[in-house]
Design a protein around this motif. Structure first.
Motif, PDB file in Angstrom:
ATOM      1  N   ILE A 109       7.926 -17.029  16.484  1.00  0.00           N
ATOM      2  CA  ILE A 109       6.929 -16.213  15.785  1.00  0.00           C
ATOM      3  C   ILE A 109       5.907 -15.705  16.787  1.00  0.00           C
ATOM      4  O   ILE A 109       5.368 -16.480  17.587  1.00  0.00           O
ATOM      5  CB  ILE A 109       6.234 -17.024  14.673  1.00  0.00           C
ATOM      6  N   SER A 110       5.627 -14.415  16.724  1.00  0.00           N
ATOM      7  CA  SER A 110       4.643 -13.835  17.636  1.00  0.00           C
ATOM      8  C   SER A 110       3.241 -14.297  17.278  1.00  0.00           C
ATOM      9  O   SER A 110       2.993 -14.790  16.164  1.00  0.00           O
ATOM     10  CB  SER A 110       4.714 -12.303  17.579  1.00  0.00           C
ATOM     11  N   ALA A 111       2.313 -14.129  18.207  1.00  0.00           N
ATOM     12  CA  ALA A 111       0.944 -14.606  18.010  1.00  0.00           C
ATOM     13  C   ALA A 111       0.265 -13.950  16.819  1.00  0.00           C
ATOM     14  O   ALA A 111      -0.568 -14.560  16.149  1.00  0.00           O
ATOM     15  CB  ALA A 111       0.124 -14.368  19.283  1.00  0.00           C
ATOM     16  N   ASP A 112       0.621 -12.689  16.540  1.00  0.00           N
ATOM     17  CA  ASP A 112       0.009 -11.984  15.405  1.00  0.00           C
ATOM     18  C   ASP A 112       0.761 -12.202  14.102  1.00  0.00           C
ATOM     19  O   ASP A 112       0.447 -11.608  13.079  1.00  0.00           O
ATOM     20  CB  ASP A 112      -0.109 -10.484  15.711  1.00  0.00           C
ATOM     21  N   HIS A 113       1.782 -13.048  14.128  1.00  0.00           N
ATOM     22  CA  HIS A 113       2.577 -13.393  12.934  1.00  0.00           C
ATOM     23  C   HIS A 113       3.260 -12.173  12.314  1.00  0.00           C
ATOM     24  O   HIS A 113       3.528 -12.153  11.117  1.00  0.00           O
ATOM     25  CB  HIS A 113       1.704 -14.096  11.884  1.00  0.00           C
ATOM     26  N   LEU A 114       3.593 -11.215  13.135  1.00  0.00           N
ATOM     27  CA  LEU A 114       4.296 -10.022  12.651  1.00  0.00           C
ATOM     28  C   LEU A 114       5.767 -10.021  13.037  1.00  0.00           C
ATOM     29  O   LEU A 114       6.593  -9.456  12.317  1.00  0.00           O
ATOM     30  CB  LEU A 114       3.629  -8.749  13.191  1.00  0.00           C
ATOM     31  N   ARG A 115       6.116 -10.634  14.150  1.00  0.00           N
ATOM     32  CA  ARG A 115       7.499 -10.576  14.628  1.00  0.00           C
ATOM     33  C   ARG A 115       8.123 -11.968  14.602  1.00  0.00           C
ATOM     34  O   ARG A 115       7.577 -12.936  15.114  1.00  0.00           O
ATOM     35  CB  ARG A 115       7.547  -9.996  16.046  1.00  0.00           C
ATOM     36  N   ALA A 122      13.873  -0.947  -4.270  1.00  0.00           N
ATOM     37  CA  ALA A 122      13.669  -0.530  -2.881  1.00  0.00           C
ATOM     38  C   ALA A 122      12.280  -0.864  -2.360  1.00  0.00           C
ATOM     39  O   ALA A 122      12.104  -1.117  -1.160  1.00  0.00           O
ATOM     40  CB  ALA A 122      13.928   0.967  -2.743  1.00  0.00           C
ATOM     41  N   SER A 123      11.280  -0.901  -3.231  1.00  0.00           N
ATOM     42  CA  SER A 123       9.912  -1.156  -2.775  1.00  0.00           C
ATOM     43  C   SER A 123       9.762  -2.544  -2.157  1.00  0.00           C
ATOM     44  O   SER A 123       8.804  -2.799  -1.420  1.00  0.00           O
ATOM     45  CB  SER A 123       8.918  -0.995  -3.925  1.00  0.00           C
ATOM     46  N   ARG A 124      10.706  -3.431  -2.404  1.00  0.00           N
ATOM     47  CA  ARG A 124      10.615  -4.778  -1.842  1.00  0.00           C
ATOM     48  C   ARG A 124      10.898  -4.791  -0.341  1.00  0.00           C
ATOM     49  O   ARG A 124      10.677  -5.801   0.316  1.00  0.00           O
ATOM     50  CB  ARG A 124      11.558  -5.719  -2.589  1.00  0.00           C
ATOM     51  N   ILE A 125      11.372  -3.669   0.194  1.00  0.00           N
ATOM     52  CA  ILE A 125      11.571  -3.582   1.631  1.00  0.00           C
ATOM     53  C   ILE A 125      10.263  -3.255   2.345  1.00  0.00           C
ATOM     54  O   ILE A 125      10.195  -3.287   3.581  1.00  0.00           O
ATOM     55  CB  ILE A 125      12.641  -2.514   1.977  1.00  0.00           C
ATOM     56  N   ASP A 126       9.215  -2.966   1.589  1.00  0.00           N
ATOM     57  CA  ASP A 126       7.937  -2.586   2.196  1.00  0.00           C
ATOM     58  C   ASP A 126       7.340  -3.698   3.040  1.00  0.00           C
ATOM     59  O   ASP A 126       6.474  -3.445   3.884  1.00  0.00           O
ATOM     60  CB  ASP A 126       6.930  -2.172   1.117  1.00  0.00           C
ATOM     61  N   MET A 127       7.759  -4.927   2.823  1.00  0.00           N
ATOM     62  CA  MET A 127       7.276  -6.038   3.632  1.00  0.00           C
ATOM     63  C   MET A 127       7.734  -5.917   5.081  1.00  0.00           C
ATOM     64  O   MET A 127       7.120  -6.491   5.984  1.00  0.00           O
ATOM     65  CB  MET A 127       7.768  -7.361   3.057  1.00  0.00           C
ATOM     66  N   ILE A 128       8.812  -5.177   5.312  1.00  0.00           N
ATOM     67  CA  ILE A 128       9.343  -4.975   6.655  1.00  0.00           C
ATOM     68  C   ILE A 128       8.668  -3.755   7.281  1.00  0.00           C
ATOM     69  O   ILE A 128       8.425  -2.751   6.606  1.00  0.00           O
ATOM     70  CB  ILE A 128      10.873  -4.778   6.621  1.00  0.00           C
ATOM     71  N   ALA A 129       8.368  -3.824   8.577  1.00  0.00           N
ATOM     72  CA  ALA A 129       7.702  -2.725   9.266  1.00  0.00           C
ATOM     73  C   ALA A 129       8.430  -1.408   9.028  1.00  0.00           C
ATOM     74  O   ALA A 129       9.659  -1.338   9.117  1.00  0.00           O
ATOM     75  CB  ALA A 129       7.632  -3.016  10.760  1.00  0.00           C
ATOM     76  N   SER A 132      24.048 -13.890  16.428  1.00  0.00           N
ATOM     77  CA  SER A 132      23.333 -14.920  15.663  1.00  0.00           C
ATOM     78  C   SER A 132      21.825 -14.899  15.889  1.00  0.00           C
ATOM     79  O   SER A 132      21.145 -15.891  15.620  1.00  0.00           O
ATOM     80  CB  SER A 132      23.882 -16.305  16.011  1.00  0.00           C
ATOM     81  N   LYS A 133      21.299 -13.784  16.377  1.00  0.00           N
ATOM     82  CA  LYS A 133      19.859 -13.637  16.551  1.00  0.00           C
ATOM     83  C   LYS A 133      19.389 -12.410  15.776  1.00  0.00           C
ATOM     84  O   LYS A 133      19.886 -11.307  15.986  1.00  0.00           O
ATOM     85  CB  LYS A 133      19.490 -13.473  18.023  1.00  0.00           C
ATOM     86  N   LEU A 134      18.435 -12.607  14.885  1.00  0.00           N
ATOM     87  CA  LEU A 134      17.911 -11.519  14.064  1.00  0.00           C
ATOM     88  C   LEU A 134      16.418 -11.390  14.284  1.00  0.00           C
ATOM     89  O   LEU A 134      15.668 -12.341  14.074  1.00  0.00           O
ATOM     90  CB  LEU A 134      18.184 -11.794  12.579  1.00  0.00           C
ATOM     91  N   GLN A 135      15.991 -10.205  14.702  1.00  0.00           N
ATOM     92  CA  GLN A 135      14.565  -9.947  14.892  1.00  0.00           C
ATOM     93  C   GLN A 135      14.028  -9.181  13.686  1.00  0.00           C
ATOM     94  O   GLN A 135      14.571  -8.144  13.304  1.00  0.00           O
ATOM     95  CB  GLN A 135      14.334  -9.130  16.156  1.00  0.00           C
ATOM     96  N   VAL A 136      12.975  -9.703  13.099  1.00  0.00           N
ATOM     97  CA  VAL A 136      12.353  -9.088  11.928  1.00  0.00           C
ATOM     98  C   VAL A 136      10.885  -8.840  12.239  1.00  0.00           C
ATOM     99  O   VAL A 136      10.160  -9.756  12.627  1.00  0.00           O
ATOM    100  CB  VAL A 136      12.482  -9.999  10.687  1.00  0.00           C
ATOM    101  N   THR A 137      10.460  -7.604  12.048  1.00  0.00           N
ATOM    102  CA  THR A 137       9.052  -7.253  12.235  1.00  0.00           C
ATOM    103  C   THR A 137       8.455  -6.914  10.878  1.00  0.00           C
ATOM    104  O   THR A 137       8.979  -6.055  10.158  1.00  0.00           O
ATOM    105  CB  THR A 137       8.897  -6.056  13.183  1.00  0.00           C
ATOM    106  N   LEU A 138       7.395  -7.593  10.510  1.00  0.00           N
ATOM    107  CA  LEU A 138       6.755  -7.387   9.213  1.00  0.00           C
ATOM    108  C   LEU A 138       5.770  -6.230   9.282  1.00  0.00           C
ATOM    109  O   LEU A 138       5.219  -5.913  10.344  1.00  0.00           O
ATOM    110  CB  LEU A 138       6.023  -8.652   8.783  1.00  0.00           C
ATOM    111  N   SER A 139       5.527  -5.618   8.140  1.00  0.00           N
ATOM    112  CA  SER A 139       4.523  -4.554   8.073  1.00  0.00           C
ATOM    113  C   SER A 139       3.127  -5.137   8.178  1.00  0.00           C
ATOM    114  O   SER A 139       2.201  -4.486   8.671  1.00  0.00           O
ATOM    115  CB  SER A 139       4.678  -3.768   6.769  1.00  0.00           C
ATOM    116  N   THR A 140       2.980  -6.373   7.734  1.00  0.00           N
ATOM    117  CA  THR A 140       1.709  -7.088   7.840  1.00  0.00           C
ATOM    118  C   THR A 140       1.991  -8.574   7.765  1.00  0.00           C
ATOM    119  O   THR A 140       2.987  -9.001   7.158  1.00  0.00           O
ATOM    120  CB  THR A 140       0.737  -6.684   6.715  1.00  0.00           C
ATOM    121  N   ALA A 141       1.139  -9.356   8.355  1.00  0.00           N
ATOM    122  CA  ALA A 141       1.322 -10.807   8.281  1.00  0.00           C
ATOM    123  C   ALA A 141       1.241 -11.263   6.831  1.00  0.00           C
ATOM    124  O   ALA A 141       0.450 -10.734   6.047  1.00  0.00           O
ATOM    125  CB  ALA A 141       0.260 -11.512   9.119  1.00  0.00           C
TER     126      ALA A 141
END
Length: 544
Positions: free
Chosen positions: A92-98, A136-143, A166-175
């Motif tokens: 988890i990144s320091a800003d809790h986004l990635r 579809a709006s539930r994807i808004d959590m993703i950047a 086996s590695k998945l990177q997920v970036t959130l729109s907000t923490a």
């Protein structure tokens, strides 16, 4: 999953599209003696329309999809979110986004491995404007989720990337402090990209055109007209030896009386009862009750007609006694809902239930209701009015609507409530066209984040039945996602502020009750874990 097996399917007394979802026997009649102790017999009240986790629209379909698939996270038998395909230790990144997730070695029902590319494919497909997914709006959590689903950015801009098999990177729109729960949603499941891409629009239209990675596999389902299908234990599920049931037989039974008859005959193992049936089983040792976080609401048309008047909405919303409804008319474990967010959904950073912490909003108050009605009369220049109330064609909806009609007409002289039964498809069409006044319907939270309950009143949301739009409310929701994500206490208070604003001032939606189920469970059933959300974890179910 730390020796945990996850599979879930929502059981609710449906007011929208389903009535009682059943699975059991009153006692163990002789006819059940020949049934194997690894086979469960179940009934549902409506057919399902698809097995596609991106395009489903009904609770019934969500039940089946979530019972036969798992994602990065899922729920155990106690309803706790636990790692599933994720190993539970993301970077988890320091800003809790990635987040970078390491995937466990799960397999699809055809034996092929579940890969990071399967998550990328499924989530991009959910966001694709061409797919027109209702959720579809539930994807808004993703950047970039919102920008992608509205067509202003390409699918490749979505914040999900495969960093190998086996590695998945997920970036959130907000923490977000609820990220694990959000990733446990049905809409966030993976889809085998090699299999689905070859099928195109046919993916999910039958069990033959679907792959599963969960404890069970759907078989014998050829499309929406089918009245029967089965779950078979998935031989490729990594914890399949711990799954007690080998087979679950489902049949569609639209008549609750027929379902109880089959239960008494020992042909099904669980049956959810209509309120009218409950009194016939008072004292029965196999009668049980549960309350879920599925909630029933009145959705007002805020864009046209008389209900565009806020005083009329406030009047109607406070003119019915919810406690009398759930205790006197329903009696099935349902609870009065004063507010929008149901009890049992979330707890504060201090561990207090949301509903208790926030308080009772817009409760029954006939004096206030009448005062608001008098203001509405003056502003609308009317003395009498007919209010159409759209409901589903089932007994619970009819019982509730009849109660609401009596209460509203008694407490607000001059208002006549016209009950109109309609199908789910027809209701959705009327909602989209804005040709309704009030809709009585239920909504089941996809996760434990109270913020998501408030988004169906957000401008532009496809689930915004009321057509409500308010820039102050939208701005508050935006702050919750963009500013308060890393601040749990501030985020919690902002959510409470938003609910108070929309529930007590603008009232596009009014709470009625939290769904309850009175049900008979066969004595041959040993374990049948029903979650507070209404989910049944079939992988933990067992028989004597």
């Amino acid at each position: 999953m730390n020796q945990k097996i996850i599979a879930s399917a929502t059981i609710i007394i449906g007011i929208v599209a389903t009535t009682a979802i059943g699975l059991a026997m009153r006692t163990t009649p002789p006819s059940s003696a020949g049934v194997k102790n690894t086979t469960l017999r179940s009934s549902v009240s409506a057919p399902i329309e698809t097995l596609d986790s991106d395009t489903y629209g009904s609770l019934g379909a969500s039940d089946v999809i979530s019972a036969t698939n798992v994602g990065l996270y899922a729920r155990n038998a106690k309803g706790k979110v636990v790692p599933a395909i994720s190993d539970g230790h993301p970077q988890i990144s320091a800003d809790h986004l990635r987040y970078v997730f390491t995937l466990r070695p799960f397999k699809w029902s055809n034996g092929s491995p579940v890969t990071a590319a399967d998550f990328v494919y499924a989530w991009r497909r959910l966001a694709s404007p061409a797919v027109k997914a209702r959720n579809a709006s539930r994807i808004d959590m993703i950047a970039n989720g919102y920008a992608v689903r509205t067509g202003s950015k390409p699918l490749s801009a979505l914040g999900v990337k495969a960093l190998g098999r086996s590695k998945l990177q997920v970036t959130l729109s907000t923490a977000n402090p609820y990220v694990r729960e959000l990733l446990a949603r049905t809409t966030m499941l993976p889809i085998n990209h090699n299999f689905a891409s070859k099928l195109g629009n046919k993916y999910g239209d039958s069990s033959a055109h679907t792959l599963s990675d969960g404890a069970f596999v759907v078989q014998n389902w050829t499309g929406p007209k089918d009245q029967r299908w089965t779950y078979h234990r998935n031989p490729h599920f990594p914890y399949q030896k711990q799954v007690h049931l080998k087979l679950i037989n489902f049949r569609v039974i639209t008549d609750p009386k027929q379902a109880t008859q089959l239960y008494r005959q020992g042909k099904i193992d669980y049956v959810a009862l209509d309120p009218q049936q409950l009194q016939n089983y008072t004292g029965n040792r196999n009668l049980h009750y549960s309350t879920s976080t599925t909630a029933a609401y009145l959705f007002f048309n805020t864009t046209s007609g008389a209900t565009a008047n806020v005083h009329l909405r406030r009047a109607i919303a406070t003119a019915y006694d919810k406690h009398l409804l759930v205790k006197g008319s329903l009696g099935d474990g349902a609870k009065a809902l004063n507010g929008l967010v149901p009890a049992g959904l979330a707890t504060s950073p201090q561990g207090v239930d949301y509903r208790k912490d926030t308080g009772q909003l817009l409760p029954y108050n006939p004096r206030y209701a009448n005062a608001q009605w008098q203001i509405a009369r003056q502003e609308l220049h009317i003395s009498r009015i007919h209010i159409p109330l759209l409901i589903a064609d089932n007994d619970v909806a009819q019982l509730t609507a009849t109660f609401l009609k009596g209460q509203i007409e008694h407490n607000l002289p001059g208002i006549t409530v016209d009950i109109q039964k309609t199908s789910l498809a027809r209701r959705i069409t009327l909602e989209e066209q804005g040709k309704f006044s009030v809709v009585f319907s239920t909504w089941t939270p996809a996760d434990g984040d109270p913020y998501n309950v408030l988004t169906f009143n957000e401008s532009g949301n496809l689930q915004n039945v009321a057509g409500f739009s308010d820039r102050h409310y939208d701005a508050l929701l935006d702050r919750i996602t963009t500013k308060y994500g890393p601040q749990p206490v501030a985020r919690w208070h902002a959510i409470q502020q938003a609910e108070r604003l929309v529930a007590t001032q603008d009232v596009p939606t009014a709470g009625v009750f939290q769904d309850g189920t009175g049900y008979l469970l066969s004595s041959r059933v040993k374990n049948f874990p029903i979650m507070p959300s209404g989910n049944v974890n079939y992988a933990y179910a067992s028989l004597y």
